[in-house]
Design a protein around this motif. Structure first.
Motif, PDB file in Angstrom:
ATOM      1  N   SER A  31       0.812  -1.246   0.051  1.00  0.00           N
ATOM      2  CA  SER A  31      -0.014  -0.093   0.049  1.00  0.00           C
ATOM      3  C   SER A  31       0.768   1.198  -0.233  1.00  0.00           C
ATOM      4  CB  SER A  31      -0.818   0.089   1.005  1.00  0.00           C
ATOM      5  OG  SER A  31      -1.944  -1.170   1.299  1.00  0.00           O
ATOM      6  N   HIS A  32       2.010   1.228   0.651  1.00  0.00           N
ATOM      7  CA  HIS A  32       2.622   2.342   0.744  1.00  0.00           C
ATOM      8  C   HIS A  32       3.465   2.576  -0.450  1.00  0.00           C
ATOM      9  CE1 HIS A  32       6.266   4.308   3.619  1.00  0.00           C
ATOM     10  NE2 HIS A  32       5.984   4.964   2.337  1.00  0.00           N
ATOM     11  N   THR A  33       3.767   1.632  -1.256  1.00  0.00           N
ATOM     12  CA  THR A  33       4.331   1.661  -2.556  1.00  0.00           C
ATOM     13  C   THR A  33       3.403   2.342  -3.696  1.00  0.00           C
ATOM     14  OG1 THR A  33       6.115   0.062  -2.392  1.00  0.00           O
ATOM     15  CG2 THR A  33       5.410   0.545  -4.595  1.00  0.00           C
ATOM     16  N   MET A  34       2.009   1.748  -3.452  1.00  0.00           N
ATOM     17  CA  MET A  34       0.977   2.215  -4.105  1.00  0.00           C
ATOM     18  C   MET A  34       0.782   3.702  -4.210  1.00  0.00           C
ATOM     19  SD  MET A  34      -1.736  -0.910  -4.087  1.00  0.00           S
ATOM     20  CE  MET A  34      -2.988  -0.153  -4.830  1.00  0.00           C
ATOM     21  N   ALA A  35       0.519   4.151  -2.657  1.00  0.00           N
ATOM     22  CA  ALA A  35       0.361   5.570  -2.297  1.00  0.00           C
ATOM     23  C   ALA A  35       1.744   6.463  -3.111  1.00  0.00           C
ATOM     24  CB  ALA A  35       0.414   5.731  -1.134  1.00  0.00           C
ATOM     25  N   GLU A  36       2.746   6.034  -3.082  1.00  0.00           N
ATOM     26  CA  GLU A  36       4.080   6.695  -3.882  1.00  0.00           C
ATOM     27  C   GLU A  36       3.703   6.920  -5.214  1.00  0.00           C
ATOM     28  OE1 GLU A  36       7.765   5.622  -2.140  1.00  0.00           O
ATOM     29  OE2 GLU A  36       7.261   6.610  -0.039  1.00  0.00           O
ATOM     30  N   ASN A  37       3.141   5.720  -5.865  1.00  0.00           N
ATOM     31  CA  ASN A  37       2.999   5.796  -7.227  1.00  0.00           C
ATOM     32  C   ASN A  37       1.852   6.685  -7.710  1.00  0.00           C
ATOM     33  OD1 ASN A  37       5.466   4.456  -8.590  1.00  0.00           O
ATOM     34  ND2 ASN A  37       4.914   3.007  -7.051  1.00  0.00           N
TER      35      ASN A  37
END
Length: 252
Positions: A31-37
């Protein structure tokens, strides 16, 4: 709501096999990576920050943190929330200072919650009334990120918007915390010492992922403003290549 404990259920306290802080970190990596993308954050991390879009984000965050801190304060005696209710983390006053910077003294008359902010605020109030322990997932997601990865964003914002000092960026300033690394260790220790069962720990991780999803909606609302400011071609170029999570390692 009190947490029902079963003597036969392993607790996510200091004696647990997998500390709660670790479960939250590992359980939210995707989820963290998705938010950063998301487009807005992807551009932000590459040094492209539009002041109009940023001030709208500050306004949305104000409503979110006002709700969070109102409920955390009201529920301060809750045995699961009390250990992590560090007043040094509170962001409402800092956001108010930033809103004065961007909107002027009558800022309260100029802002209103967006659809995503309303949804986020509603979720916070809903949990506070039905399952307050799950606010731990939201608290972890927002405040630990502010204290670590947020510091990277502050430096980027200063350069991108040609800002001097901390004016307009008080959101990222924690005057009551002298040693951020030590404080984060204290926060993780408080998480790991919470006396909850694994079922509740799993629900907290699930709620933390939902918190990331709600944050993504805040970011996605801003993409139209950003595209208008920098153009579709540049926006497409900046968001074409996904990142693997540049603030993940420092966030925890």
């Amino acid at each position: 709501m009190a947490v029902a404990l079963d003597s036969n259920v392993a607790l996510t306290s200091a004696d647990a096999a997998v500390p709660l802080a670790t479960q939250l970190r590992e359980g939210t990596k995707k989820s963290h990576t998705m938010a950063e993308n998301t487009g807005f954050v992807s551009c932000f991390l590459k040094g492209v920050v539009d002041k109009l879009s940023y001030r709208k984000l500050v306004a949305s965050l104000y409503f979110v943190y006002a709700a969070m801190e109102e409920e955390i304060d009201r529920l301060r005696q809750n045995p699961v929330l009390q250990p992590i209710a560090f007043e040094a983390l509170n962001r409402r006053a800092a956001l108010e200072a930033d809103l004065v910077y961007y909107y002027g003294e009558n800022w309260i008359e100029q802002i209103q919650p967006t659809a995503a902010a309303k949804e986020y605020v509603a979720r916070i109030h809903e949990l506070a009334n039905s399952a307050p322990e799950l606010l731990v997932g939201h608290h972890y997601t927002r405040y630990l990120g502010d204290l670590s990865g947020g510091q990277i964003l502050k430096t980027i914002a200063q350069k991108a918007m040609n800002m001097q000092g901390d004016a307009g960026l008080q959101f990222y300033v924690f005057p009551a915390i002298e040693d951020e690394k030590a404080f984060k260790n204290t926060y993780r220790a408080a998480l790991n010492a919470l006396v909850i069962d694994q079922v509740m720990a799993d629900r907290m991780v699930e709620e933390a992922n939902h918190a990331f999803h709600l944050n993504m909606k805040l970011f996605q609302e801003l993409e139209g403003n950003l595209v208008a400011a920098i153009g579709k071609v540049l926006f497409g170029f900046l968001t074409r290549r996904q990142i693997t999570g540049s603030t993940e390692t420092v966030n925890n």
